[in-house]
Scaffold this active site. Sequence first.
Site, PDB file in Angstrom:
ATOM      1  N   LYS A  70       0.816  -1.224   0.000  1.00  0.00           N
ATOM      2  CA  LYS A  70       0.000   0.000   0.000  1.00  0.00           C
ATOM      3  C   LYS A  70       0.853   1.280   0.000  1.00  0.00           C
ATOM      4  O   LYS A  70       0.467   2.279  -0.599  1.00  0.00           O
ATOM      5  CB  LYS A  70      -0.960  -0.005   1.197  1.00  0.00           C
ATOM      6  CG  LYS A  70      -2.047  -1.064   1.059  1.00  0.00           C
ATOM      7  CD  LYS A  70      -3.028  -1.023   2.207  1.00  0.00           C
ATOM      8  CE  LYS A  70      -3.988  -2.214   2.116  1.00  0.00           C
ATOM      9  NZ  LYS A  70      -4.984  -2.230   3.180  1.00  0.00           N
ATOM     10  N   MET A 218     -10.822  -6.042  12.775  1.00  0.00           N
ATOM     11  CA  MET A 218     -10.642  -5.887  11.320  1.00  0.00           C
ATOM     12  C   MET A 218     -10.242  -7.197  10.644  1.00  0.00           C
ATOM     13  O   MET A 218     -10.407  -7.359   9.449  1.00  0.00           O
ATOM     14  CB  MET A 218      -9.598  -4.800  11.041  1.00  0.00           C
ATOM     15  CG  MET A 218     -10.183  -3.403  11.259  1.00  0.00           C
ATOM     16  SD  MET A 218      -9.011  -2.064  11.103  1.00  0.00           S
ATOM     17  CE  MET A 218      -8.326  -2.345   9.504  1.00  0.00           C
TER      18      MET A 218
END
Length: 274
Positions: A70, A218
């Site tokens: 990312k 998450m």
Amino acid sequence: MFKDKNFNYAVFGNPIDHSKSPAIHNFFSNQTGVFHTYGSINVPLNKFSSIILDFFKHNGKGANITAPFKQEAYCISHELTERAKIAQSVNTLKKTDKGYILGDNTDGIGLLSDLIRLDFIKKKYSVLILGAGGAARGILFPLLSFGCSIFIMNRTLSNTKKLIKQFNRYGKINIFNKDILKYKIFDLIINATSQSLEEENSIIDLSLISSNTCIYDMNYKKNKKSFLNTFVHVKSTKFSNGIGMLVFQAAHSFELWHNVFPETDKIINILKAE
Ligand SMILES: NC(=O)c1ccc[n+]([C@@H]2O[C@H](COP(=O)([O-])OP(=O)(O)OC[C@H]3O[C@@H](n4cnc5c(N)ncnc54)[C@H](OP(=O)(O)O)[C@@H]3O)[C@@H](O)[C@H]2O)c1
């Protein structure tokens, strides 16, 4: 590499074998009638920029980027959305009409969308975030903008401090310490660590949880000793894993590419039932 491939959209990561993104995006494509072909690419660790640029030079129109690329995706983007600039991390790329690569980050808005769906969040909520890695960085701006006050608890203090320095201009964000417990009950606790779910050690003290505390993990991989199973069932009645976030971040990517926001409930339920 991509000259003969017949997909225009793909998820890039390492490892990528168990990614649910192709299934989610194929579902969105069928459901909206927007035709797109979506693949998955396992990228060798030192090859990300050459492979992604090759993809966009040939068939590529859009990409999802997952761990550990990312930050690199952020660096190769020609243009950035405001939220990607602030997160300094990119999980979605789009080839613009002018041929530029636009970088976006839909992780934070994906989480916020799921928290709203679950009725886990209200303005002014006090939120404890466990972890200070890339995932935490992606979710801080949307949560602070929503009006929450945030405490961060992380294994490595220097990483927490870095994050707080980066985000304290956007709202109330502090390091968690035990003294806080004397006067604060958290409304929401989010696990944003990548702690191995097999590990026995608790990353969270049960005294942090009340029956009104919402708990969001998450992580979404199935495991008997997950954060949820181990700690949450003991006290809190409101808990969820990260499947909804995964679907919503994909839906926001889909919208960036095709200007259509797909329906999300059905695929969330399918994936939760798996
Ligand atoms: N549901 C979704 O859509 C979604 C989206 C993005 C990410 N995620 C998930 O979020 C998790 C974190 O991803 P990431 O990109 O932030 O990873 P990352 O950048 O590698 O950060 C990992 C974080 O976990 C902490 N950590 C690692 N092992 C630990 C341990 N044994 N005990 C306590 N803390 C530990 C690290 O602490 P240190 O700072 O001390 O190293 C760091 O804060 C992953 O499980 C990922 O799958 C889910």
